[in-house]
Design an enzyme around this catalytic site. Structure first.
Site, PDB file in Angstrom:
ATOM      1  N   LEU A   1       0.965  -0.915   0.063  1.00  0.00           N
ATOM      2  CA  LEU A   1      -0.205   0.237   0.044  1.00  0.00           C
ATOM      3  C   LEU A   1       0.937   1.509  -0.225  1.00  0.00           C
ATOM      4  O   LEU A   1       0.996   1.901   1.172  1.00  0.00           O
ATOM      5  CB  LEU A   1      -1.026   0.077   1.251  1.00  0.00           C
ATOM      6  CG  LEU A   1      -1.932  -0.866   1.473  1.00  0.00           C
ATOM      7  CD1 LEU A   1      -1.578  -2.338   0.731  1.00  0.00           C
ATOM      8  CD2 LEU A   1      -2.678  -1.186   2.646  1.00  0.00           C
ATOM      9  N   ASP A   2       1.543   1.377  -0.900  1.00  0.00           N
ATOM     10  CA  ASP A   2       2.456   2.815  -1.517  1.00  0.00           C
ATOM     11  C   ASP A   2       1.793   3.857  -2.662  1.00  0.00           C
ATOM     12  O   ASP A   2       0.941   3.748  -2.519  1.00  0.00           O
ATOM     13  CB  ASP A   2       3.509   2.267  -2.193  1.00  0.00           C
ATOM     14  CG  ASP A   2       4.677   2.924  -2.299  1.00  0.00           C
ATOM     15  OD1 ASP A   2       5.560   2.513  -2.603  1.00  0.00           O
ATOM     16  OD2 ASP A   2       4.555   4.064  -1.271  1.00  0.00           O
ATOM     17  N   GLY A   3       2.108   4.953  -0.866  1.00  0.00           N
ATOM     18  CA  GLY A   3       1.380   6.030  -1.340  1.00  0.00           C
ATOM     19  C   GLY A   3      -0.037   7.028  -0.604  1.00  0.00           C
ATOM     20  O   GLY A   3      -0.086   8.323  -1.213  1.00  0.00           O
TER      21      GLY A   3
ATOM     22  N   SER B   1       1.782   3.097  -6.603  1.00  0.00           N
ATOM     23  CA  SER B   1       3.394   4.342  -6.773  1.00  0.00           C
ATOM     24  C   SER B   1       3.906   4.708  -7.963  1.00  0.00           C
ATOM     25  O   SER B   1       5.270   4.710  -7.695  1.00  0.00           O
ATOM     26  CB  SER B   1       3.618   4.961  -5.506  1.00  0.00           C
ATOM     27  OG  SER B   1       2.482   4.786  -4.714  1.00  0.00           O
TER      28      SER B   1
END
Lengths: 257, 284
Positions: free
Chosen positions: B40-42, B229
């Site tokens: 879960l990047d960003g 991302s």
């Protein structure tokens, strides 16, 4: 690419509702045909772009800050690794760009088998093990090349696990402290080095094959490695290589903080 | 499937649901990944981009997570692993770490309150990682929801917290060593203490690869890993399990992830299914 229908397709039972089943199958295959055409178009654009970069027509990729790539790894699909002449050409490009340390990996060890042929074709390269032995890793004159396969990944970690377990048993034998086995990441590092796995973590890993997948490269050495899919080896070109390295030099990592 | 929502679905929602059903009926003509993993990047970049208050990105990210899990459930994916919190994330600013822990506690307590809905959908929730590093309230809540959903099996949600792959590998070595000791039965000197005699070292069989694999936190291995991302690294996540896994890095920030990304990852999985199955067979 070989499309195979899945078990889900059986949900629309072909005996009960053959029309729906065949219609959905048709839609599914049409969807994949459209996706394949899209990828074909993308590949053609990438090839043209690669050609323009190789010819020096795109100034942005003219000067590369190659020092940022301290350790480069190249993963090749084992079937494609039999194209040794292609592999040698790729390595010559990498050598000319000034990369100092390289790891070549394919899961079946095809590249390892052809190590002698590959090393003889390079102008100024030294096997990684020799550089470690002679303690010339920091020597910038020659490119060091390490060859790896799947036996250097999880199997190596298993061997290191046994080194740690044996050390624990020797310690437990003394009767001092009755703790259960408790190891640290530093101890695992040391155990791997003790059994000859001294290769560092690559900064950048280039994947030549049909899929963006590292195919079993050592899990211990991939923590923060940037992985770039370059496509099949037969379509490799210097421009794409330059672009991938240039992109890497602009990446900022925060390492989880 | 609508989690945490007792409202009557609107017309648009129903329409969206039926359109998705139509799309799934096409996609399921091919193999569907058994396990999809997510990084879960960003969230923070999203908050900055939209000038949200502190924590706004994480809140938006949580809503995106619910949507993505819904799509996976509806598509027939059996396992979803979420990289919720890395051991490296403890190095962030203390108030940020505390915020994430508080958000996690709030959401776990929310799940406990909605336990009946989770059980109705036959969802098993498991927390994996070095859970000893969690604060007591979060650990207690995590244990509670795991016990409450342990018997569910249609969909397994694995939440990797206080997790890194290298920590997981070392943990697997420790557990495999403990298994070896138990199976060889160390001598007992009557006081409950154990001293291993040197001559008893020899009979210990070596730790095997299959034993390490059994002792990793996360099984089965994912078929697809999606990191948002546009970042192309694994950041010490599932390094052991991604040998035959497609790595997909859409440019969208995590709160911007949608059905199209999940569908695209499934399409690519189907395109390369035969190749990856052949590679799996070779490595066995």
């Amino acid at each position: 690419m070989d499309l195979k229908p899945g078990a889900g397709g059986q949900r629309v039972n072909r005996l009960v509702d053959p029309i729906s089943y065949h219609f959905l199958q048709f839609l599914w295959r049409t969807l994949h045909l459209l996706v394949s055409l899209w990828y074909l178009q993308v590949s053609m654009v990438q090839m043209i772009e690669g050609f323009l970069i190789s010819s020096g027509l795109v100034k942005r990729y003219g000067a590369l800050d190659i020092d940022k790539v301290r350790y480069l790894a190249i993963v090749v699909d084992s079937e494609e690794a039999y194209q040794i002449s292609k592999v040698i050409q790729l390595l010559k490009w990498v050598e000319d760009m000034g990369v100092k340390h390289l790891c070549l990996y394919d899961s079946k060890g095809v590249l390892k088998t052809n190590k002698k042929t590959i090393m003889e074709s390079l102008n100024n390269a030294m096997p990684f093990e020799e550089a470690v032995e002679k303690d010339v890793l920091l020597d910038q004159k020659q490119m060091t090349v390490e060859f790896a396969s799947s036996s250097d990944g999880k199997e190596a970690i298993t061997r290191a696990a046994n080194v740690l377990f044996m050390k624990y048993l020797k310690y437990a034998k003394t009767g001092v402290g009755k703790e259960e086995p408790c190891f640290t990441e530093d101890q695992m590092d040391e155990a791997l080095k003790a059994i000859g796995y001294k290769g560092p973590e690559p900064d950048l890993l280039l994947i030549y094959g049909p899929v963006r997948c590292h195919l079993g490269f050592s899990p211990w050495r991939l923590r923060y490695t940037e992985m770039v899919h370059m496509g099949p080896l037969r379509y490799m070109n210097l421009g794409s290589l330059k672009k991938a390295i240039h992109r890497f030099t602009t990446v900022q990592q925060n390492y989880g903080t | 499937m609508e989690l945490y929502n007792g409202e009557r679905p609107s017309v648009f929602r129903l329409l969206g649901k039926y359109m998705r059903k139509g799309l799934y009926s096409i996609l399921t003509q091919g193999p569907i990944p058994t396990h999809i993993a997510f990084i879960l990047d960003g969230n923070r970049r999203f908050a900055k981009k939209h000038k949200l208050p502190e924590g706004g990105g994480h809140k938006a990210g949580f809503l995106a997570l619910l949507n993505v899990l819904t799509y996976c459930y509806e598509l027939g994916v059996k396992y979803a692993t979420i990289y919720a919190f890395s051991i490296d994330n403890f190095r962030r600013k203390p108030h940020e770490v505390q915020y994430v822990m508080d958000l996690m506690l709030e959401k776990i307590e929310g799940m406990i309150m909605e336990e009946s809905i989770i059980n109705a959908y036959d969802i098993c929730v498991r927390f994996v990682g070095n859970l000893k590093l969690l604060s007591e309230p979060v650990k207690t809540a995590a244990d509670k929801i795991m016990r409450a959903t342990a018997n569910n099996s249609k969909f397994v949600l694995l939440l990797a917290v206080c997790y890194t792959s290298t920590d997981e590998i070392v943990h697997a070595v420790e557990e495999s060593s403990k298994d070896k000791l138990k199976s060889n039965e160390i001598c007992n000197d009557g006081n409950g203490d154990c001293v291993i005699k040197i001559e008893e070292m020899e009979p210990y069989s070596e730790i095997k690869l299959v034993e390490l694999e059994r002792n990793t936190y996360i099984n089965p291995y994912p078929d697809v890993l999606i990191r948002t991302s546009g970042e192309t690294r694994l950041s010490n996540y599932l390094l052991w399990q991604t040998t035959n896994c497609i790595l997909y890095s859409p440019h969208a920030l995590w709160p911007e992830i949608g059905l199209r990304h999940v569908v695209w990852s499934v399409i690519n999985f189907q395109r390369h299914y035969s190749y990856l199955e052949k590679h799996k067979e070779y490595l066995k």
